[in-house]
Design a protein around this motif. Sequence first.
Motif, PDB file in Angstrom:
ATOM      1  N   GLY A   1      19.887  -8.283   2.721  1.00  0.00           N
ATOM      2  CA  GLY A   1      18.825  -8.917   3.498  1.00  0.00           C
ATOM      3  C   GLY A   1      19.239 -10.296   3.974  1.00  0.00           C
ATOM      4  O   GLY A   1      20.237 -10.852   3.515  1.00  0.00           O
ATOM      5  N   LEU A   2      18.461 -10.842   4.896  1.00  0.00           N
ATOM      6  CA  LEU A   2      18.715 -12.190   5.401  1.00  0.00           C
ATOM      7  C   LEU A   2      17.900 -13.199   4.598  1.00  0.00           C
ATOM      8  O   LEU A   2      16.679 -13.051   4.452  1.00  0.00           O
TER       9      LEU A   2
ATOM     10  N   MET B   1      13.265 -14.346   1.734  1.00  0.00           N
ATOM     11  CA  MET B   1      14.122 -13.178   1.954  1.00  0.00           C
ATOM     12  C   MET B   1      13.257 -11.913   1.874  1.00  0.00           C
ATOM     13  O   MET B   1      12.411 -11.821   0.984  1.00  0.00           O
ATOM     14  N   ASP B   2      13.386 -11.040   2.797  1.00  0.00           N
ATOM     15  CA  ASP B   2      14.251 -10.853   3.941  1.00  0.00           C
ATOM     16  C   ASP B   2      13.546 -11.388   5.191  1.00  0.00           C
ATOM     17  O   ASP B   2      12.340 -11.213   5.333  1.00  0.00           O
ATOM     18  N   VAL B   3      14.302 -12.001   6.104  1.00  0.00           N
ATOM     19  CA  VAL B   3      13.692 -12.548   7.317  1.00  0.00           C
ATOM     20  C   VAL B   3      14.152 -11.806   8.571  1.00  0.00           C
ATOM     21  O   VAL B   3      14.157 -12.368   9.662  1.00  0.00           O
TER      22      VAL B   3
ATOM     23  N   ASN C   1      16.007  -6.016   7.784  1.00  0.00           N
ATOM     24  CA  ASN C   1      15.442  -4.665   7.632  1.00  0.00           C
ATOM     25  C   ASN C   1      13.960  -4.678   7.964  1.00  0.00           C
ATOM     26  O   ASN C   1      13.169  -5.269   7.234  1.00  0.00           O
ATOM     27  N   ALA C   2      13.590  -4.030   9.052  1.00  0.00           N
ATOM     28  CA  ALA C   2      12.173  -3.970   9.419  1.00  0.00           C
ATOM     29  C   ALA C   2      11.403  -3.043   8.485  1.00  0.00           C
ATOM     30  O   ALA C   2      10.272  -3.318   8.098  1.00  0.00           O
ATOM     31  N   ASP C   3      12.025  -1.926   8.127  1.00  0.00           N
ATOM     32  CA  ASP C   3      11.402  -0.965   7.209  1.00  0.00           C
ATOM     33  C   ASP C   3      12.031  -1.147   5.829  1.00  0.00           C
ATOM     34  O   ASP C   3      13.204  -0.832   5.627  1.00  0.00           O
TER      35      ASP C   3
ATOM     36  N   GLY D   1      11.457  -7.276   5.749  1.00  0.00           N
ATOM     37  CA  GLY D   1      12.087  -7.980   6.855  1.00  0.00           C
ATOM     38  C   GLY D   1      11.183  -8.220   8.049  1.00  0.00           C
ATOM     39  O   GLY D   1      11.293  -9.253   8.732  1.00  0.00           O
ATOM     40  N   TYR D   2      10.276  -7.286   8.326  1.00  0.00           N
ATOM     41  CA  TYR D   2       9.359  -7.447   9.461  1.00  0.00           C
ATOM     42  C   TYR D   2       8.421  -8.630   9.226  1.00  0.00           C
ATOM     43  O   TYR D   2       8.278  -9.512  10.074  1.00  0.00           O
ATOM     44  N   THR D   3       7.800  -8.667   8.052  1.00  0.00           N
ATOM     45  CA  THR D   3       6.886  -9.752   7.713  1.00  0.00           C
ATOM     46  C   THR D   3       7.628 -11.075   7.603  1.00  0.00           C
ATOM     47  O   THR D   3       7.171 -12.110   8.119  1.00  0.00           O
ATOM     48  N   GLY D   4       8.796 -11.060   6.963  1.00  0.00           N
ATOM     49  CA  GLY D   4       9.565 -12.282   6.787  1.00  0.00           C
ATOM     50  C   GLY D   4       9.983 -12.908   8.096  1.00  0.00           C
ATOM     51  O   GLY D   4       9.927 -14.131   8.267  1.00  0.00           O
TER      52      GLY D   4
END
Length: 339
Positions: A121-122, A139-141, A144-146, A226-229
């Motif tokens: 993750g970012l 993390m995650d920003v 990974n969206a899903d 990742g989507y929320t981040g």
Amino acid sequence: MKIAVDAMGGDNAPQAIVEGIMMAVKEYQDIEFILYGKEEAIRKYLTDETNITIVHTDEKIMSEDDPVRAVRRKKNASMVLAAQAVKDKKADALFSAGNTGALLTAGLLIIGRIKGIDRPGLLVTLPVIGNENETFNLMDVGANADTKPENINQYATLGSYYAQFVRGVKNPKVGLLNNGTEENKGNDVTKRAYQLLANNTDINFVGNVEARELLSGIADVVVTDGYTGNAVLKTIEGTALSMMKLIKNAVYENGVKAKLGGLLLKDSFSSMKDVLDYSKHGGAVLFGVKAPVIKTHGSTEKEAVYYTIRQIHEMLDSHVIDDLVHHFEEKEASAILKK
């Protein structure tokens, strides 16, 4: 230490990249930089060639390129060559301000995941408002969206390692970003993630945290999908920029008295801007791959490049990746023995 640099990535490349590295060269004599890109364009901004190697290539990945296709087809692109150098152990870390999707792809396909990590993750480092010496990791920003609950649980371990070994935080507090602090809040993913985090003996889990509490320092590490981040990160960026614009407009549009007040508060406004500027803490780390892979904004300036180099130096000096590899190898071996 050797850092492979995509010198052609970003809106202001190679100027901002090279000038930022020139700032870093003065401070870090133990870093060697390998710059990938157009040699003539890079040399234009070199003021010191100490510990600098240039690998010429005319090919680069553009912002509009499809990430996976570009990495697979543009074998001589500056980003791809830099990633390959890390894979081949010719460099210890990869740095770019270029196409984010392509950098994530290069990190995953060329450098590769740490064994035991499902999805890297970012991770970013953000300021705590009210204490300029405090920060936290999110993390995650956006890698990974899903995201599955198991991924979020791994982000907590990864983020804890970063906070502990790179930032020097003892027993970092980990929070799960949610729409309420109660244990039963959230959707199915966050509810399941909560249970995994609560049973994760490798972390110091403090429960759910709300978005409005992020900048108050409620946790040292905050994990989410990742989507929320990504949405939260861009909201923080946008809010910071809007606040500065509102203050500036209030000063310039309310007469002489407001302008005089603004002049008196100039240093305070500058200090406020510094606190909100999270680029001073470095770039976004693709965490969970076999070497540090760090991304800065495409519009980054030389100062942000310098701070990112400082961040990479801290990561390499702390050997955090080696510790993570050892940690997940032990977990995997333990799981096999239990079977």
